[in-house]
Design a protein around this motif. Structure first.
Motif, PDB file in Angstrom:
ATOM      1  N   ALA A 101       0.844  -1.193   0.000  1.00  0.00           N
ATOM      2  CA  ALA A 101       0.000   0.000   0.000  1.00  0.00           C
ATOM      3  C   ALA A 101       0.881   1.245   0.000  1.00  0.00           C
ATOM      4  O   ALA A 101       2.071   1.180   0.297  1.00  0.00           O
ATOM      5  N   LEU A 102       0.270   2.356  -0.338  1.00  0.00           N
ATOM      6  CA  LEU A 102       0.917   3.660  -0.229  1.00  0.00           C
ATOM      7  C   LEU A 102       0.139   4.480   0.783  1.00  0.00           C
ATOM      8  O   LEU A 102      -1.102   4.498   0.762  1.00  0.00           O
ATOM      9  N   THR A 103       0.859   5.143   1.671  1.00  0.00           N
ATOM     10  CA  THR A 103       0.231   6.118   2.541  1.00  0.00           C
ATOM     11  C   THR A 103       0.353   7.471   1.868  1.00  0.00           C
ATOM     12  O   THR A 103       1.452   7.892   1.503  1.00  0.00           O
ATOM     13  N   LEU A 104      -0.798   8.118   1.684  1.00  0.00           N
ATOM     14  CA  LEU A 104      -0.839   9.460   1.125  1.00  0.00           C
ATOM     15  C   LEU A 104      -1.003  10.406   2.303  1.00  0.00           C
ATOM     16  O   LEU A 104      -1.985  10.319   3.041  1.00  0.00           O
ATOM     17  N   GLY A 105      -0.051  11.280   2.481  1.00  0.00           N
ATOM     18  CA  GLY A 105      -0.074  12.176   3.631  1.00  0.00           C
ATOM     19  C   GLY A 105      -1.211  13.175   3.584  1.00  0.00           C
ATOM     20  O   GLY A 105      -1.897  13.328   2.569  1.00  0.00           O
ATOM     21  N   PRO A 106      -1.441  13.875   4.692  1.00  0.00           N
ATOM     22  CA  PRO A 106      -2.511  14.871   4.732  1.00  0.00           C
ATOM     23  C   PRO A 106      -2.191  16.063   3.834  1.00  0.00           C
ATOM     24  O   PRO A 106      -1.025  16.380   3.589  1.00  0.00           O
ATOM     25  N   ILE A 107      -3.246  16.687   3.346  1.00  0.00           N
ATOM     26  CA  ILE A 107      -3.097  17.876   2.509  1.00  0.00           C
ATOM     27  C   ILE A 107      -3.982  18.979   3.071  1.00  0.00           C
ATOM     28  O   ILE A 107      -4.935  18.711   3.802  1.00  0.00           O
TER      29      ILE A 107
END
Length: 142
Positions: A101-107
């Protein structure tokens, strides 16, 4: 409240494109994207205008995942006018039986609005924007 509305709109738009991002939620002054499959990350990169993956092997492997993260990060930077998307690759784990999986950081809310706008613009420039409802006209004799 605007952050929540932006998160809801972004979530709905991504679902229209069959992108499942279960962790997407508004948290104080940011929008958390969370973990996604590598396939979802690849589809998101393509939706944002990234070129197709050059190496057509398993995206779950380290070199391919690194290329995917570069493509997604660059596409995000382009559509947000320089915004940064923190990405982290989690390789598949035999011991805990979880897929890569990839963790997409907060935006920030502004970046989320730009992301939403970019997706809507891409829809407007394509012949057949995605839809979640039937587009068949109802006959008057039904």
């Amino acid at each position: 409240m605007k952050t929540q509305q932006t998160a809801d709109a972004l979530s709905a738009k991504l679902r229209q494109h069959r992108l499942h991002i279960p962790g997407l939620a508004a948290r104080q002054d940011s929008i958390v994207l969370g973990d996604v499959t590598v396939t979802t990350a690849d589809h998101l990169a393509l939706l944002l205008g990234a070129p197709a993956q050059q190496v057509q092997r398993n995206l779950d492997q380290w070199p391919e995942a690194q290329q995917l993260m570069r493509r997604l990060g660059a596409a995000f930077r382009t559509v947000t006018g320089g915004g940064f998307l923190d990405l982290y690759f989690h390789h598949d784990c035999v011991r805990c039986d979880s897929d890569a999986a990839l963790t997409l950081g907060p935006i920030g809310p502004r970046e989320a609005e730009l992301l939403l706008s970019a997706i809507q613009t891409r829809e407007a420039t394509t012949q057949h924007p995605p839809t979640t409802r039937s587009t068949h006209a109802r006959r008057s004799d039904d």
